[in-house]
Design a protein around this motif. Structure first.
Motif, PDB file in Angstrom:
ATOM      1  N   PRO A  95      14.820  80.631 -49.569  1.00 26.47           N
ATOM      2  CA  PRO A  95      14.251  79.922 -50.716  1.00 26.47           C
ATOM      3  C   PRO A  95      12.735  80.142 -50.770  1.00 26.47           C
ATOM      4  O   PRO A  95      12.095  80.278 -49.719  1.00 26.47           O
ATOM      5  N   PRO A  96      12.160  80.192 -51.962  1.00 28.33           N
ATOM      6  CA  PRO A  96      10.721  80.480 -52.099  1.00 28.33           C
ATOM      7  C   PRO A  96       9.824  79.601 -51.222  1.00 28.33           C
ATOM      8  O   PRO A  96       8.834  80.085 -50.674  1.00 28.33           O
ATOM      9  N   GLU A  97      10.168  78.340 -51.038  1.00 27.13           N
ATOM     10  CA  GLU A  97       9.312  77.448 -50.253  1.00 27.13           C
ATOM     11  C   GLU A  97       9.328  77.777 -48.754  1.00 27.13           C
ATOM     12  O   GLU A  97       8.475  77.321 -48.007  1.00 27.13           O
ATOM     13  N   LYS A  98      10.286  78.571 -48.313  1.00 25.04           N
ATOM     14  CA  LYS A  98      10.372  78.938 -46.890  1.00 25.04           C
ATOM     15  C   LYS A  98       9.847  80.344 -46.614  1.00 25.04           C
ATOM     16  O   LYS A  98       9.832  80.787 -45.474  1.00 25.04           O
ATOM     17  N   ARG A  99       9.424  81.052 -47.637  1.00 23.76           N
ATOM     18  CA  ARG A  99       8.948  82.419 -47.478  1.00 23.76           C
ATOM     19  C   ARG A  99       7.490  82.447 -47.031  1.00 23.76           C
ATOM     20  O   ARG A  99       6.723  81.533 -47.322  1.00 23.76           O
ATOM     21  N   ASN A 100       7.122  83.529 -46.356  1.00 25.50           N
ATOM     22  CA  ASN A 100       5.739  83.729 -45.930  1.00 25.50           C
ATOM     23  C   ASN A 100       4.942  84.235 -47.132  1.00 25.50           C
ATOM     24  O   ASN A 100       5.141  85.355 -47.594  1.00 25.50           O
ATOM     25  N   MET A 101       4.040  83.401 -47.618  1.00 26.43           N
ATOM     26  CA  MET A 101       3.265  83.735 -48.810  1.00 26.43           C
ATOM     27  C   MET A 101       2.152  84.747 -48.527  1.00 26.43           C
ATOM     28  O   MET A 101       1.447  85.173 -49.434  1.00 26.43           O
ATOM     29  N   ASN A 102       1.995  85.138 -47.266  1.00 22.77           N
ATOM     30  CA  ASN A 102       0.986  86.134 -46.894  1.00 22.77           C
ATOM     31  C   ASN A 102       1.566  87.538 -46.798  1.00 22.77           C
ATOM     32  O   ASN A 102       0.850  88.479 -46.482  1.00 22.77           O
ATOM     33  N   LYS A 103       2.867  87.673 -47.039  1.00 22.28           N
ATOM     34  CA  LYS A 103       3.519  88.972 -46.939  1.00 22.28           C
ATOM     35  C   LYS A 103       4.146  89.334 -48.282  1.00 22.28           C
ATOM     36  O   LYS A 103       4.798  88.508 -48.915  1.00 22.28           O
ATOM     37  N   TYR A 104       3.962  90.590 -48.702  1.00 20.44           N
ATOM     38  CA  TYR A 104       4.495  91.060 -49.974  1.00 20.44           C
ATOM     39  C   TYR A 104       5.412  92.255 -49.747  1.00 20.44           C
ATOM     40  O   TYR A 104       5.074  93.182 -49.016  1.00 20.44           O
ATOM     41  N   CYS A 105       6.567  92.221 -50.376  1.00 19.76           N
ATOM     42  CA  CYS A 105       7.507  93.339 -50.314  1.00 19.76           C
ATOM     43  C   CYS A 105       7.440  94.100 -51.634  1.00 19.76           C
ATOM     44  O   CYS A 105       7.791  93.565 -52.692  1.00 19.76           O
ATOM     45  N   ARG A 106       6.979  95.321 -51.554  1.00 20.69           N
ATOM     46  CA  ARG A 106       6.864  96.143 -52.756  1.00 20.69           C
ATOM     47  C   ARG A 106       8.246  96.507 -53.316  1.00 20.69           C
ATOM     48  O   ARG A 106       8.404  96.710 -54.511  1.00 20.69           O
ATOM     49  N   PHE A 107       9.253  96.566 -52.456  1.00 20.71           N
ATOM     50  CA  PHE A 107      10.608  96.891 -52.907  1.00 20.71           C
ATOM     51  C   PHE A 107      11.194  95.734 -53.714  1.00 20.71           C
ATOM     52  O   PHE A 107      11.737  95.933 -54.793  1.00 20.71           O
ATOM     53  N   HIS A 108      11.084  94.515 -53.201  1.00 24.48           N
ATOM     54  CA  HIS A 108      11.591  93.343 -53.917  1.00 24.48           C
ATOM     55  C   HIS A 108      10.640  92.877 -55.015  1.00 24.48           C
ATOM     56  O   HIS A 108      11.038  92.125 -55.904  1.00 24.48           O
ATOM     57  N   LYS A 109       9.357  93.281 -54.892  1.00 25.00           N
ATOM     58  CA  LYS A 109       8.300  92.812 -55.806  1.00 25.00           C
ATOM     59  C   LYS A 109       8.178  91.290 -55.728  1.00 25.00           C
ATOM     60  O   LYS A 109       8.043  90.598 -56.736  1.00 25.00           O
ATOM     61  N   GLU A 110       8.239  90.803 -54.474  1.00 24.25           N
ATOM     62  CA  GLU A 110       8.158  89.362 -54.208  1.00 24.25           C
ATOM     63  C   GLU A 110       7.443  89.113 -52.896  1.00 24.25           C
ATOM     64  O   GLU A 110       7.412  89.982 -52.023  1.00 24.25           O
ATOM     65  N   LEU A 111       6.947  87.899 -52.753  1.00 21.38           N
ATOM     66  CA  LEU A 111       6.371  87.452 -51.491  1.00 21.38           C
ATOM     67  C   LEU A 111       7.489  87.021 -50.553  1.00 21.38           C
ATOM     68  O   LEU A 111       8.532  86.557 -51.007  1.00 21.38           O
ATOM     69  N   GLY A 112       7.253  87.154 -49.252  1.00 15.49           N
ATOM     70  CA  GLY A 112       8.244  86.679 -48.298  1.00 15.49           C
ATOM     71  C   GLY A 112       8.320  87.508 -47.028  1.00 15.49           C
ATOM     72  O   GLY A 112       8.495  86.981 -45.947  1.00 15.49           O
ATOM     73  N   HIS A 113       8.218  88.828 -47.152  1.00 12.65           N
ATOM     74  CA  HIS A 113       8.197  89.720 -45.996  1.00 12.65           C
ATOM     75  C   HIS A 113       7.476  90.994 -46.404  1.00 12.65           C
ATOM     76  O   HIS A 113       7.312  91.274 -47.577  1.00 12.65           O
ATOM     77  N   LYS A 114       7.045  91.751 -45.394  1.00 11.52           N
ATOM     78  CA  LYS A 114       6.372  93.020 -45.665  1.00 11.52           C
ATOM     79  C   LYS A 114       7.395  94.076 -46.052  1.00 11.52           C
ATOM     80  O   LYS A 114       8.550  94.030 -45.611  1.00 11.52           O
ATOM     81  N   THR A 115       6.960  95.039 -46.822  1.00 10.48           N
ATOM     82  CA  THR A 115       7.838  96.154 -47.198  1.00 10.48           C
ATOM     83  C   THR A 115       8.371  96.845 -45.953  1.00 10.48           C
ATOM     84  O   THR A 115       9.538  97.213 -45.891  1.00 10.48           O
ATOM     85  N   SER A 116       7.523  96.978 -44.939  1.00  8.98           N
ATOM     86  CA  SER A 116       7.935  97.657 -43.704  1.00  8.98           C
ATOM     87  C   SER A 116       9.012  96.889 -42.947  1.00  8.98           C
ATOM     88  O   SER A 116       9.697  97.446 -42.094  1.00  8.98           O
TER      89      SER A 116
END
Length: 87
Positions: free
Chosen positions: A36-57
């Motif tokens: 859920p968005p409230e549990k995601r890491n807002m300091n990490k961005y996934c370019r594949f998902h185009k969302e915050l939560g984890h790094k693309t790597s």
């Protein structure tokens, strides 16, 4: 918990591979992130998902899709041949 996938060693970071093959209709749209968005890491961005939560790597969906393409015979230029021979 599912067993950890063994991924083919690569000579290029997955994010760079993703950038190189964008627009070639090789990658499918990723499944939505499960956390859920409230549990995601807002300091990490996934370019594949185009969302915050984890790094693309760190993106398992991207790792799995790239591995699938390699197993189908695509993206051979990104396979680390030296690492495969060490096994």
């Amino acid at each position: 918990m599912a067993p950890k996938q063994n991924y083919t060693p690569l000579n290029t970071p997955r994010e760079q591979i993703m950038i190189q093959i964008e627009g070639k209709n090789m990658l499918k749209a990723p499944l939505p992130m499960r956390a859920p968005p409230e549990k995601r890491n807002m300091n990490k961005y996934c370019r594949f998902h185009k969302e915050l939560g984890h790094k693309t790597s760190e993106c398992h969906h991207l790792k799995d899709q790239i591995e699938g393409l390699i197993q189908q015979g695509y993206l051979r230029e990104y396979v680390n041949r030296a690492a495969k021979q060490d096994k």
